[in-house]
Design an enzyme around this catalytic site. Structure first.
Site, PDB file in Angstrom:
ATOM      1  CD  GLU A   1      -9.099  -2.392  -0.958  1.00  0.00           C
ATOM      2  OE1 GLU A   1      -9.578  -2.411   0.182  1.00  0.00           O
ATOM      3  OE2 GLU A   1      -8.406  -3.331  -1.409  1.00  0.00           O
TER       4      GLU A   1
ATOM      5  CG  ASP B   1      -1.778  -1.156   1.441  1.00  0.00           C
ATOM      6  OD1 ASP B   1      -2.138  -1.796   0.444  1.00  0.00           O
ATOM      7  OD2 ASP B   1      -2.105  -1.446   2.617  1.00  0.00           O
TER       8      ASP B   1
HETATM    9  O1  FUB Z   1      -3.468  -3.214   3.650  1.00  0.00           O
HETATM   10  C1  FUB Z   1      -4.787  -3.445   4.007  1.00  0.00           C
HETATM   11  C2  FUB Z   1      -5.721  -3.071   2.906  1.00  0.00           C
HETATM   12  O2  FUB Z   1      -5.447  -3.863   1.756  1.00  0.00           O
HETATM   13  C3  FUB Z   1      -5.599  -1.664   2.393  1.00  0.00           C
HETATM   14  O3  FUB Z   1      -6.088  -0.686   3.256  1.00  0.00           O
HETATM   15  C4  FUB Z   1      -6.340  -1.831   1.128  1.00  0.00           C
HETATM   16  O4  FUB Z   1      -6.262  -0.758   0.235  1.00  0.00           O
HETATM   17  C5  FUB Z   1      -5.735  -3.114   0.598  1.00  0.00           C
HETATM   18  O5  FUB Z   1      -4.538  -2.874  -0.084  1.00  0.00           O
END
Ligand code: FUB
Length: 320
Positions: free
Chosen positions: A222, A15
């Site tokens: 996301e 991330d």
């Molecule tokens: O790293 C945990 C979660 O996985 C992140 O917040 C999301 O965007 C995904 O990459």
């Protein structure tokens, strides 16, 4: 570009949020670890407990690890799970924004303050008032305004909210219903609170219609990121369960943004997540995959690839 292999070969980092501060690239990743928690759709297995910061003076050169800069044990309101963070600079201070479940297992967004881009970062006593869900990404608009983009479906809990209010049950729209939107909010001048109520960041198709929930290869899931290129705003994000990194463009921070295409096709692993940054006259996509861990979805490794635009400002799909 001579490609560095994985950026942090001896640990699991994911991330990436990436910014140029003081002429260097600073990388703010999630720090993956093996928690022993079984994998589920709620993301409980992503049970991260701290953040490291990294810097690079040159994209083909070495990487410096500044060690742990914020630990969950020092965050007064902490429950569990430090997910994707971002950092912004204003008036001599660096502000790290991070999602974390509080003691009632609800994701909130917190802020921690440092004097240097490499941290350490000291957390505020409480999460940002009115914050919820995950994946904060902060845009310095260059005019004194800073905007936070955030949100994530499923384990990211965005489906539990309508009009910024928590619902009794999370409901995911389906089919031809409108997709849930990522959120945008302007930050207060002191960078510690929201200056307004979060708003929907509407993503449109090429005919001007908002994307629908069933349009799973284009709708937001996301991993918000925003950058500008030739005066246009580029909002990029993950489609989650269809594993694409996509982008949409607009002419102001609040949007609406019109869907443009795919930046990166699915990588090894379940999640895909990125940052786009200009450094020394070239553009780069930082992201992660699970090749080094042998496909273990919660043990991810950082990569970088060059990113190119065509003459119309369209991003060419990256092969990485
Ligand atoms: O790293 C945990 C979660 O996985 C992140 O917040 C999301 O965007 C995904 O990459």
């Amino acid at each position: 570009m001579k490609k560095p292999a994985y950026l942090v070969p001896d640990d699991y980092m994911a991330d990436p949020a990436v910014h140029v501060f003081d002429g260097k690239l600073f990388i703010y990743p999630s720090h993956d670890r093996e928690s022993g928690i079984p994998e589920n759709d709620n993301g409980d297995h992503f049970d991260m407990r701290d953040y490291h910061v990294f810097s690079m003076e040159d994209i083909e050169g070495g990487i410096t690890d500044y060690g742990v800069v914020l630990d969950v044990k020092n965050i007064p309101w902490a429950g569990r799970q430090l997910w994707d963070c971002d950092v912004a600079y204003r008036n001599g201070k660096y502000y790290m924004y991070f999602p974390l479940k509080d003691k009632t297992d609800i994701f909130r967004i917190g802020v921690a303050v440092g004097d240097n881009p490499e941290g350490p970062f000291i957390p505020e006593s409480n999460p940002i008032k009115g914050s919820y869900s995950i994946d904060p990404a902060v845009l310095d608009n260059g005019d004194g305004n800073f905007y936070m983009y955030f949100g994530g479906l499923w384990g990211g809990q965005l489906q539990r909210y309508r009009n910024n209010k928590a619902q009794e049950h999370g409901i995911l729209p389906t089919g031809s219903e409108l997709a849930l939107c990522p959120k945008i909010v302007r930050l207060r001048e002191d960078m510690l609170e929201f200056a307004e109520e979060p708003r929907d960041l509407v993503l449109l198709d090429s005919t001007g219609k908002p994307l629908t929930a069933g349009d799973t290869e284009r709708r937001f899931f996301e991993a918000s990121w925003v950058h500008t290129y030739n005066g246009r705003y580029y909002f990029s994000y993950s489609t989650g369960d269809t594993h694409l990194l996509c982008y949409a463009t607009g002419d102001n921070p609040y949007g609406p943004f019109t869907y443009q295409g795919v930046i990166l096709k699915p990588v090894v692993g379940w999640t895909t997540h990125h940052a786009i940054v200009e450094f020394k006259g070239k553009w780069y996509l930082f992201h992660h995959d699970c090749v080094p861990s042998g496909g273990i979805t919660w043990l991810r490794s950082l990569k970088v690839a060059e990113l190119k635009y065509d003459a119309d400002g369209k991003i060419e799909t990256v092969n990485d």
